[in-house]
Scaffold this active site. Structure first.
Site, PDB file in Angstrom:
ATOM      1  N   LYS A  49     -12.360  35.200 -25.017  1.00 58.50           N
ATOM      2  CA  LYS A  49     -10.920  35.084 -24.738  1.00 58.50           C
ATOM      3  C   LYS A  49     -10.650  35.338 -23.256  1.00 58.50           C
ATOM      4  O   LYS A  49      -9.870  34.610 -22.622  1.00 58.50           O
ATOM      5  CB  LYS A  49     -10.122  36.059 -25.624  1.00 58.50           C
ATOM      6  CG  LYS A  49     -10.069  35.618 -27.074  1.00 58.50           C
ATOM      7  CD  LYS A  49      -9.502  36.660 -28.018  1.00 58.50           C
ATOM      8  CE  LYS A  49      -9.679  36.182 -29.468  1.00 58.50           C
ATOM      9  NZ  LYS A  49      -9.235  37.152 -30.466  1.00 58.50           N
ATOM     10  N   ASP A  78      -0.801  36.386 -31.164  1.00 54.08           N
ATOM     11  CA  ASP A  78      -1.655  36.124 -32.325  1.00 54.08           C
ATOM     12  C   ASP A  78      -0.825  35.609 -33.502  1.00 54.08           C
ATOM     13  O   ASP A  78      -1.374  35.119 -34.497  1.00 54.08           O
ATOM     14  CB  ASP A  78      -2.380  37.416 -32.760  1.00 54.08           C
ATOM     15  CG  ASP A  78      -3.820  37.462 -32.280  1.00 54.08           C
ATOM     16  OD1 ASP A  78      -4.378  36.388 -31.975  1.00 54.08           O
ATOM     17  OD2 ASP A  78      -4.393  38.568 -32.218  1.00 54.08           O
ATOM     18  N   GLN A 106      -7.478  43.193 -31.004  1.00 54.29           N
ATOM     19  CA  GLN A 106      -8.583  42.525 -31.699  1.00 54.29           C
ATOM     20  C   GLN A 106      -8.823  43.187 -33.056  1.00 54.29           C
ATOM     21  O   GLN A 106      -9.010  44.400 -33.137  1.00 54.29           O
ATOM     22  CB  GLN A 106      -9.855  42.578 -30.827  1.00 54.29           C
ATOM     23  CG  GLN A 106     -11.035  41.845 -31.421  1.00 54.29           C
ATOM     24  CD  GLN A 106     -10.815  40.326 -31.537  1.00 54.29           C
ATOM     25  OE1 GLN A 106     -10.264  39.682 -30.650  1.00 54.29           O
ATOM     26  NE2 GLN A 106     -11.211  39.764 -32.664  1.00 54.29           N
TER      27      GLN A 106
END
Ligand code: NAP
Length: 294
Positions: free
Chosen positions: A54, A121, A98
């Site tokens: 990422k 997200d 995460q």
């Protein structure tokens, strides 16, 4: 049958190049460079790799990125304080925590604490709810990546029978929602899970199968009709002594026997995976441009 391989890697590279061009123009015109922050708790091998990729993708897109690392024994309070800081940091346009988090931390509580306007997200209930009723919002990266792939390859989804395998909050459920909606998939959708009694029969009738269960080689040739489109989301680490890493990634689809039946199929790796990160970049660009929320 001659099947076409859906190249997620090449598609993601092309889209990231477009994003980089746009960022260059924004900055050249005096605008703000989009900034993505990532929070990594512990040292899980898979999570380390995802976050590394990422950060790398942020560089490729011309974004600023910041990585915050916490040890495995970090408390929920410490993580909530971090979320609060990132919510208030005006330079940060979007951030991700995460997953998975260590067992002693309530994942849902952390997600709920994220400012939905920075939730790139797309996991916050406000984004999930807005997605469900078709309002502009951050859409969860993996389902958004799959939609982008289907569009990129001009695969007809309207009116088709789509079977989604798996009902998780991050893949199965949002995927089924999107495939059902008029402005996205416009398909007739069936969702199967570990308690589905007619899973094989449903698959056999599907024009499009999207497998997201995390069971290597689960989808076999006897479950796929001729000409079907098969999207393999599964990425399970399987021990492999011949690899330097000691493992290989395995999809949910038994590729060798299923591919000859398909019109289109994604490989693992190189299919859905790169598109997931690419969608996160798309969401970060939208966050930077305040496209959905002021
Ligand atoms: P998850 O939260 O573990 O959910 C798995 C789903 O599959 C559940 O709904 C479960 O049913 C269902 N399932 C499990 N075994 C089954 C079986 N034998 N038959 C039918 N259904 C079964 O997983 P996830 O987070 O959605 O991820 C799924 C897979 O996609 C994993 O391999 C993951 O690594 C991968 N993934 C890849 C990407 C990418 O970018 N490529 C992104 C996210 C996830 P129940 O609800 O009944 O338990």
């Amino acid at each position: 049958m001659e099947y076409q391989l859906i190249d997620g890697k090449a598609t993601a590279t092309a889209i990231k190049q477009q994003i980089a061009e746009e960022v260059k123009n924004i900055v050249a015109n005096g605008g703000k460079q989009p900034h993505l922050a990532a929070v990594l708790v512990g040292h899980d091998g898979g999570s380390e790799t995802y976050v590394k990729n990422k950060v790398l993708s942020c560089e490729q897109c011309g974004f600023k990125s910041t990585l915050f690392r916490y040890e495995e024994n970090t408390t929920e309070e410490e993580l909530l304080a971090c979320v609060d800081r990132l919510n208030k940091d005006e330079d940060v346009d979007g951030f991700i925590i995460q997953l998975p988090l260590p067992k002693h931390i309530d994942e849902q509580k952390i997600i709920m604490a994220i400012d939905y306007r920075k939730d790139v997200d797309g996991f916050h209930p406000i984004n999930v709810g807005r997605m469900a009723i078709g309002l502009p919002c951050f859409i969860s990266a993996t389902p958004l990546g799959i939609l982008t792939l289907l569009q990129h390859y001009h695969i007809e989804t309207s009116g088709k029978k789509c079977v989604v395998l798996g009902r998780s909050n991050i893949v199965g459920k949002p995927m089924a929602q999107l495939m059902m909606q008029k402005q996205f998939g416009d398909s007739t959708v069936t969702v199967c899970h570990s308690h589905s009694a007619t899973l094989k029969e449903e698959c056999r009738e599907a024009d499009i199968i999207i497998a997201a269960i995390g069971r290597p080689d689960f989808v076999t040739a006897d479950m796929v009709k001729k000409g079907a489109v098969v999207i393999d989301v599964g990425t399970t680490r399987v021990p492999d002594a011949t690899r330097k890493s000691g493992f290989r990634l395995s999809g949910d689809v038994k590729f060798d026997e299923v591919a000859p039946l398909c019109s289109y199929i994604t490989p693992v790796p190189g299919g859905v995976g790169p598109m997931t990160i690419c969608s996160l970049m798309k969401n970060t660009l939208a966050a930077g441009k305040k496209e959905y929320y002021k």
